[in-house]
Design a protein around this motif. Structure first.
Motif, short mmCIF file in Angstrom:
data_model
loop_
_atom_site.label_atom_id
_atom_site.label_comp_id
_atom_site.label_asym_id
_atom_site.label_seq_id
_atom_site.Cartn_x
_atom_site.Cartn_y
_atom_site.Cartn_z
N SER A 190 2.67 83.82 20.29
CA SER A 190 3.45 84.86 21.31
C SER A 190 3.30 85.84 21.19
CB SER A 190 4.84 84.64 21.62
OG SER A 190 4.93 82.44 21.46
N LEU A 191 3.33 86.70 19.96
CA LEU A 191 2.73 88.15 19.72
C LEU A 191 1.61 88.48 20.16
CD1 LEU A 191 5.12 88.73 16.68
CD2 LEU A 191 5.22 89.27 18.73
N CYS A 192 1.25 87.45 20.29
CA CYS A 192 -0.80 87.61 20.28
C CYS A 192 -0.76 87.77 21.60
CB CYS A 192 -1.70 86.94 19.70
SG CYS A 192 -1.79 86.86 17.93
N MET A 193 -0.50 86.94 22.22
CA MET A 193 -0.97 86.49 24.06
C MET A 193 0.13 87.85 24.88
SD MET A 193 -1.82 84.14 24.43
CE MET A 193 -1.48 84.06 26.14
N VAL A 194 1.38 88.92 24.01
CA VAL A 194 1.81 90.31 24.74
C VAL A 194 0.63 90.37 24.52
CG1 VAL A 194 3.32 92.28 23.64
CG2 VAL A 194 3.82 89.97 23.62
#
Length: 237
Positions: A190-194
């Motif tokens: 999810s952090l990468c998707m940010v």
């Protein structure tokens, strides 16, 4: 991911081979994989490797001669960590002998199916939007500059939301067997998707003819979570 899932089933299983949680999670993983591969091949005209991902091309352009070594860490090493991280719930599932819980495991399976369905619908709507624009341009007509119908009316990135729902729901299987730590992979993803979301939106804003429309779209529309628009509608042009 599918190969990792079957590796866990082969070498980490501590329960009966017909454990429902294992079978359901693997079936859902196959369904997710087929959906993703179909979306990729459809987008690429049913060919493999025909185009490079624009994000990597942009990073190469920004970093110049240093990109050859930076790419090892920013692309390859990170993706290997993500592969292992987001499949940790499958390890937890196969390492547990606990039986299927109809309520909590059923909820996790429903969340997985919903995530896969949302991502599939969003990708199909985006594909139809792009191909319709190609037909318009081939006929000498101006393209539609913004997709703000269907799921894209309620979220700027419904495909990303569907993906995140899928991985967090898969992680709930691990939570159900007492392995909350296995959610670390979903959190990292999810952090990468940010970052991916920011790159995508910066690209949308980089085109002058679309920048004003997209800023208004940003103002009115939720980033990931589908929700009602905040104020007046903007006409599609």
């Amino acid at each position: 991911m599918v190969l990792i899932g079957h590796f866990y089933r082969q070498y980490c299983t501590r329960s009966a081979p017909d454990n429902a949680r294992q079978l359901v999670s693997l079936a859902l993983l196959w369904l997710w994989s087929i959906r993703l591969k179909h979306s990729y091949l459809r987008r690429e005209g049913w060919t493999l490797g025909a185009r490079e991902d624009w994000r990597y091309a942009d990073m190469r352009a920004r970093n110049g001669r240093h990109w050859w070594w930076m790419s090892f860490f920013l692309v390859y090493a990170v993706q290997q960590l993500m592969l292992v991280g987001i499949t940790l719930p499958l390890y937890s599932v196969h390492a547990s002998a606990l039986p299927w819980n109809p309520i909590w495991d059923g909820a996790a399976a429903a969340g997985c199916l919903l995530g896969i369905g949302i991502a599939a619908i969003a990708d199909t709507q985006l594909h139809e939007f792009l191909t319709a624009n190609e037909r318009r341009q081939a006929g000498g007509k101006p393209p539609v500059l913004l997709l703000n119908t269907g799921l894209w009316r309620y979220s700027r990135h419904p495909n990303y939301f569907g993906e995140q729902l899928w991985w967090w729901s898969l992680g709930m299987f691990a939570v159900n067997v007492g392995q909350r730590w296995a959610l670390a992979g979903a959190l990292f993803n999810s952090l990468c998707m940010v970052g991916v979301t920011r790159l995508t939106e910066a690209r949308m804003l980089a085109r002058p003819e679309r920048a004003a429309l997209f800023r208004e779209y940003q103002r009115r529309t939720s980033v990931w979570l589908p929700w009602f628009q905040r104020s007046c509608r903007t006409k599609q042009i």
